[in-house]
Design a protein around this motif. Sequence first.
Motif, PDB file in Angstrom:
ATOM      1  N   ARG A 137      24.690  23.341  21.157  1.00 19.80           N
ATOM      2  CA  ARG A 137      23.735  22.250  20.974  1.00 19.80           C
ATOM      3  C   ARG A 137      23.945  21.598  19.606  1.00 19.80           C
ATOM      4  N   LEU A 138      24.006  20.271  19.614  1.00 19.68           N
ATOM      5  CA  LEU A 138      24.109  19.526  18.363  1.00 19.68           C
ATOM      6  C   LEU A 138      22.788  18.840  18.025  1.00 19.68           C
ATOM      7  N   MET A 139      22.055  18.438  19.049  1.00 18.53           N
ATOM      8  CA  MET A 139      20.754  17.796  18.849  1.00 18.53           C
ATOM      9  C   MET A 139      19.852  18.172  20.011  1.00 18.53           C
ATOM     10  N   THR A 140      18.620  18.570  19.685  1.00 20.70           N
ATOM     11  CA  THR A 140      17.645  18.902  20.724  1.00 20.70           C
ATOM     12  C   THR A 140      16.312  18.236  20.409  1.00 20.70           C
ATOM     13  N   VAL A 141      15.574  17.936  21.455  1.00 17.67           N
ATOM     14  CA  VAL A 141      14.204  17.442  21.325  1.00 17.67           C
ATOM     15  C   VAL A 141      13.363  18.305  22.269  1.00 17.67           C
ATOM     16  N   PRO A 142      12.846  19.426  21.736  1.00 14.02           N
ATOM     17  CA  PRO A 142      12.070  20.342  22.570  1.00 14.02           C
ATOM     18  C   PRO A 142      10.626  19.891  22.711  1.00 14.02           C
ATOM     19  N   PRO A 143       9.885  20.502  23.645  1.00 16.16           N
ATOM     20  CA  PRO A 143       8.460  20.200  23.752  1.00 16.16           C
ATOM     21  C   PRO A 143       7.726  20.677  22.496  1.00 16.16           C
ATOM     22  N   VAL A 144       6.552  20.128  22.259  1.00 19.53           N
ATOM     23  CA  VAL A 144       5.745  20.505  21.111  1.00 19.53           C
ATOM     24  C   VAL A 144       4.597  21.386  21.594  1.00 19.53           C
ATOM     25  N   ALA A 199       4.826  16.534  31.501  1.00 16.95           N
ATOM     26  CA  ALA A 199       5.641  17.644  31.006  1.00 16.95           C
ATOM     27  C   ALA A 199       6.807  17.105  30.176  1.00 16.95           C
ATOM     28  N   TRP A 200       7.454  17.992  29.448  1.00 18.81           N
ATOM     29  CA  TRP A 200       8.638  17.615  28.677  1.00 18.81           C
ATOM     30  C   TRP A 200       9.616  18.778  28.674  1.00 18.81           C
ATOM     31  N   PRO A 201      10.859  18.557  29.146  1.00 23.61           N
ATOM     32  CA  PRO A 201      11.881  19.601  29.030  1.00 23.61           C
ATOM     33  C   PRO A 201      12.488  19.540  27.631  1.00 23.61           C
ATOM     34  N   THR A 202      13.340  20.459  27.308  1.00 20.56           N
ATOM     35  CA  THR A 202      14.106  20.335  26.072  1.00 20.56           C
ATOM     36  C   THR A 202      15.295  19.442  26.388  1.00 20.56           C
ATOM     37  N   TRP A 203      15.380  18.306  25.686  1.00 18.57           N
ATOM     38  CA  TRP A 203      16.500  17.389  25.882  1.00 18.57           C
ATOM     39  C   TRP A 203      17.567  17.775  24.871  1.00 18.57           C
ATOM     40  N   CYS A 204      18.811  17.908  25.332  1.00 21.93           N
ATOM     41  CA  CYS A 204      19.889  18.394  24.471  1.00 21.93           C
ATOM     42  C   CYS A 204      21.134  17.539  24.576  1.00 21.93           C
ATOM     43  N   ARG A 239      16.594  10.120  18.804  1.00 22.52           N
ATOM     44  CA  ARG A 239      15.764  11.300  18.530  1.00 22.52           C
ATOM     45  C   ARG A 239      14.340  10.875  18.173  1.00 22.52           C
ATOM     46  N   GLY A 240      14.203   9.863  17.335  1.00 23.64           N
ATOM     47  CA  GLY A 240      12.876   9.394  16.933  1.00 23.64           C
ATOM     48  C   GLY A 240      12.060   8.900  18.114  1.00 23.64           C
ATOM     49  N   VAL A 241      12.683   8.149  19.005  1.00 28.50           N
ATOM     50  CA  VAL A 241      11.974   7.648  20.188  1.00 28.50           C
ATOM     51  C   VAL A 241      11.541   8.818  21.066  1.00 28.50           C
ATOM     52  N   LEU A 242      12.442   9.754  21.324  1.00 31.53           N
ATOM     53  CA  LEU A 242      12.108  10.887  22.187  1.00 31.53           C
ATOM     54  C   LEU A 242      11.029  11.778  21.564  1.00 31.53           C
ATOM     55  N   GLU A 243      11.054  11.931  20.248  1.00 37.20           N
ATOM     56  CA  GLU A 243      10.011  12.728  19.592  1.00 37.20           C
ATOM     57  C   GLU A 243       8.643  12.084  19.742  1.00 37.20           C
ATOM     58  N   ARG A 244       8.590  10.766  19.759  1.00 32.57           N
ATOM     59  CA  ARG A 244       7.305  10.094  19.981  1.00 32.57           C
ATOM     60  C   ARG A 244       6.884  10.189  21.441  1.00 32.57           C
TER      61      ARG A 244
END
Length: 150
Positions: free
Chosen positions: A132-139, A94-99, A40-45
């Motif tokens: 969904r248990l964990m998501t990394v959406p666009p900012v 671009a960034w999709p929501t990763w789930c 999650r931390g890597v994808l958020e960066r």
Amino acid sequence: MTTPSALDRPAGVPLARRLAARLVLGPALALSFLPPRHLRGVLERVRRGARPASPAEAAAAREALCAVSLRCAGPRGCLPRSLGAALLCRLHGAWPTWCTGVRKVPPFSAHAWIEAEGRPVGEGVPDDYFARLMTVPPVTRAGRATRAAT
């Protein structure tokens, strides 16, 4: 949920997109071995500065990963496929929501996928099929993560 197979891998993916998919495949496979909090931390960066991906962009990225990788095209390739598709979208700004999550109906099954505009991309299931248990959406420009439709 649809499970791609080597027999029905996408054809007609442009050479440039296939090369870009091969470029992100290695990092996607490496990321798939990280523990969830590190992932999650890597994808958020990585998502920083990217606009939200359109459904067409996300579908093209997913298709490209399935075209170049038997693992990603297979039934157990959801994690590297979703990571690779997200990274490929990021290469194009671009960034999709990763789930990641689970199916809501039996039998229990974990799954990873990408979403665009609150809908699963290329999964062939209803929007509420997965929990969904964990998501990394666009900012957004204001620095807030967009909320995926739940």
